[in-house]
Design a protein around this motif. Structure first.
Motif, PDB file in Angstrom:
ATOM      1  N   PHE A 109       0.699  -1.023  -0.063  1.00  0.00           N
ATOM      2  CA  PHE A 109       0.074  -0.072  -0.063  1.00  0.00           C
ATOM      3  C   PHE A 109       0.823   1.121  -0.006  1.00  0.00           C
ATOM      4  N   ASN A 111       1.626   5.581  -0.960  1.00  0.00           N
ATOM      5  CA  ASN A 111       1.148   6.694  -1.743  1.00  0.00           C
ATOM      6  C   ASN A 111       1.612   7.321  -3.057  1.00  0.00           C
ATOM      7  N   GLU A 115       5.911   6.499  -1.247  1.00  0.00           N
ATOM      8  CA  GLU A 115       6.023   5.905   0.198  1.00  0.00           C
ATOM      9  C   GLU A 115       5.410   4.649   0.758  1.00  0.00           C
ATOM     10  N   ILE A 116       5.962   3.741   1.238  1.00  0.00           N
ATOM     11  CA  ILE A 116       5.037   2.390   1.440  1.00  0.00           C
ATOM     12  C   ILE A 116       4.211   2.869   2.913  1.00  0.00           C
ATOM     13  N   ILE A 117       3.067   2.803   2.522  1.00  0.00           N
ATOM     14  CA  ILE A 117       2.251   2.833   4.086  1.00  0.00           C
ATOM     15  C   ILE A 117       2.276   1.829   4.800  1.00  0.00           C
ATOM     16  N   GLU A 118       2.010   0.582   3.920  1.00  0.00           N
ATOM     17  CA  GLU A 118       2.284  -0.561   4.758  1.00  0.00           C
ATOM     18  C   GLU A 118       2.460  -1.755   3.699  1.00  0.00           C
ATOM     19  N   GLU A 119       3.146  -3.016   4.230  1.00  0.00           N
ATOM     20  CA  GLU A 119       3.201  -4.255   3.220  1.00  0.00           C
ATOM     21  C   GLU A 119       2.518  -5.139   3.863  1.00  0.00           C
ATOM     22  N   ILE A 120       1.347  -5.573   3.358  1.00  0.00           N
ATOM     23  CA  ILE A 120       0.556  -6.675   3.971  1.00  0.00           C
ATOM     24  C   ILE A 120       0.993  -8.149   3.436  1.00  0.00           C
ATOM     25  N   LEU A 156      -7.863  -2.638   4.763  1.00  0.00           N
ATOM     26  CA  LEU A 156      -6.994  -3.468   4.392  1.00  0.00           C
ATOM     27  C   LEU A 156      -6.786  -4.557   5.799  1.00  0.00           C
TER      28      LEU A 156
ATOM     29  N   LYS B  67      11.138   1.628   6.434  1.00  0.00           N
ATOM     30  CA  LYS B  67      10.593   1.538   5.068  1.00  0.00           C
ATOM     31  C   LYS B  67       8.886   1.634   4.782  1.00  0.00           C
ATOM     32  N   ILE B  69       5.060   3.256   6.848  1.00  0.00           N
ATOM     33  CA  ILE B  69       4.557   4.105   7.664  1.00  0.00           C
ATOM     34  C   ILE B  69       3.907   3.534   8.925  1.00  0.00           C
ATOM     35  N   ARG B  70       3.170   2.480   8.262  1.00  0.00           N
ATOM     36  CA  ARG B  70       2.511   1.806   9.152  1.00  0.00           C
ATOM     37  C   ARG B  70       3.106   0.221   9.364  1.00  0.00           C
TER      38      ARG B  70
END
Lengths: 236, 174
Positions: A109, A111, A115-120, A156, B67, B69-70
């Motif tokens: 995920f 922006n 920038e990676i907001i989250e890797e799921i 997510l 790497k 933000i969450r």
């Protein structure tokens, strides 16, 4: 003795250039991290051709108003390099004005700045490794598993089997020519770093098999120098 | 004599080759590490957002932004589990940390992708972190021995352990 001295001089002058190359490259390689040799990339076209770095296949997906592409391990948004991704990109969708990239291992995920907001991944809630991705009319992401389609919450965090009509999966598009050129230029220009060139210069591999033979011969000559030098010193 | 020398060379090459095979790879799947930490009853993951002071502190610990933000984590009482990644030299190393009562209960290298520095996966290295906790300026309370040829991987793990401990303190105090 005089004969040995002459031999020593000639071998010395022959190996001088190699000693300089070996010493300089060896010194530089010892300080790879401090000199950031592995971070310094060379985009010289002769060098790229010499290393047989050809064009990379570029895979692109449309995600809302954006085109997300991958070449080698680099991910691009509208032709601009954004991030590295080791896994293969299998689809991309726009989600809440951000982007959701599906790789064959996880969801990323990000922006629009990259920038990676989250890797799921499967360990953090993803029910399966994605084979494809889609988005419903209500804005819910859907991933394609082996036997199941999984509908995700908008945050997510939760995934349930999808009921209802099959979604329209994000499919590869042909990369527009101008983007393709830009992406190729970036991807090719990041394949070779100074560390590799110095290593290949040090071993002679930069000039192929002959380069290796030359460096090996130089090493033997240096041994000869060491031996003749010691013998001359001993006899004096 | 020559035959003996040949044998030694072959064994030596085979050992190097075997070492290379075992060097890279998935040592433990993250799901299995998390499940093991909670004896099979893995709680639902929570997420921590790196913003404001947390973001600043993490940047100070790592020397750069994390790497993502969450970050997901798993919590049960005073125990949290973190799956974190940091690049050693060129590729990310995935590590798992179990933190209980502000101390490292367990640390494992889960996925190693680099071609050098894989020695950090060994018990003799990871054991040094057991019971480790943060002291002033978010530093580890102990000195971690370096491994020759694996300095970057060792540094990456030292930083990730501090990050895990800091994040644990942050989510517990919230």
């Amino acid at each position: 003795m005089a004969k040995l001295h002459i031999w020593h001089r000639y071998v010395g002058i022959t190996t001088a250039l190699f000693v300089i190359v070996l010493a300089l490259t060896g010194l530089a390689l010892n300080f790879t991290d401090r000199l950031q040799l592995d971070q310094t990339h060379l985009a010289n076209s002769w060098l790229l051709d010499h290393y047989n770095i050809g064009d990379f296949p570029v895979v692109s997906f449309r995600a809302g108003p954006h085109i997300v592409s991958q070449a080698s391990e680099y991910v691009y948004l509208d032709g601009e390099y954004k991030l590295n991704m080791l896994q293969e990109l299998v689809g991309a969708v726009e989600l809440n004005k951000e982007l959701l990239l599906a790789s064959d291992a996880s969801l990323l995920f990000i922006n629009t700045d990259g920038e990676i907001i989250e890797e799921i991944g499967t360990y953090s809630g993803l029910p399966e490794k994605p084979l494809g991705i889609s988005i419903t009319a209500e804005g819910h992401p859907v991933i394609r598993g082996i036997n199941t389609y999984w509908k995700g919450s908008k945050e997510l965090s939760a995934w349930r089997p999808l009921r209802g009509p099959h979604p329209k999966w994000s499919a590869p598009i042909s990369t527009p020519g101008n983007l393709d050129t830009k992406i190729q230029e970036h991807a090719r220009g990041h394949e070779i770093n100074l560390e590799r060139v110095f290593l290949d210069l040090h071993s002679g591999r930069l000039l192929g098999r002959w380069g290796q033979h030359i460096m090996s011969a130089a090493a033997v000559l240096m041994l000869v120098l060491a031996i003749t030098g010691t013998v001359m010193w001993w006899r004096k | 004599m020559v035959a003996l020398l040949m044998r030694i060379v072959i064994v030596f090459i085979a050992l190097i080759w075997l070492g290379q095979i075992s060097a890279k790879g998935v040592y433990q799947e993250p799901d299995s590490f998390i499940s093991q930490a909670f004896n099979g009853a893995t709680p639902e993951p929570s997420r921590v957002l790196l913003k404001g002071d947390v973001k600043k502190q993490i940047k100070e610990i790592l020397g750069h932004r994390y790497k993502s933000i969450r970050i997901p984590y798993w919590r049960e009482g005073n125990k949290t589990v973190w799956i974190l990644e940091r690049i050693g030299k060129e590729l990310p190393i995935t590590a798992g940390f179990v933190i209980t009562d502000d101390k490292i209960e367990n640390f494992r290298v889960l996925v190693f992708r680099e071609s050098r520095g894989w020695e950090i996966r060994n018990d003799f290295f990871t054991r040094q972190f057991d019971g480790g906790h943060l002291v002033k300026k978010n530093k580890l309370d102990r000195k971690i021995d370096n491994i020759t040829g694996a300095t970057l991987s060792v540094n990456a793990m030292k930083k990730l352990s501090r990050m895990a401990l800091y994040l644990h303190q942050h989510v517990i105090s919230e």
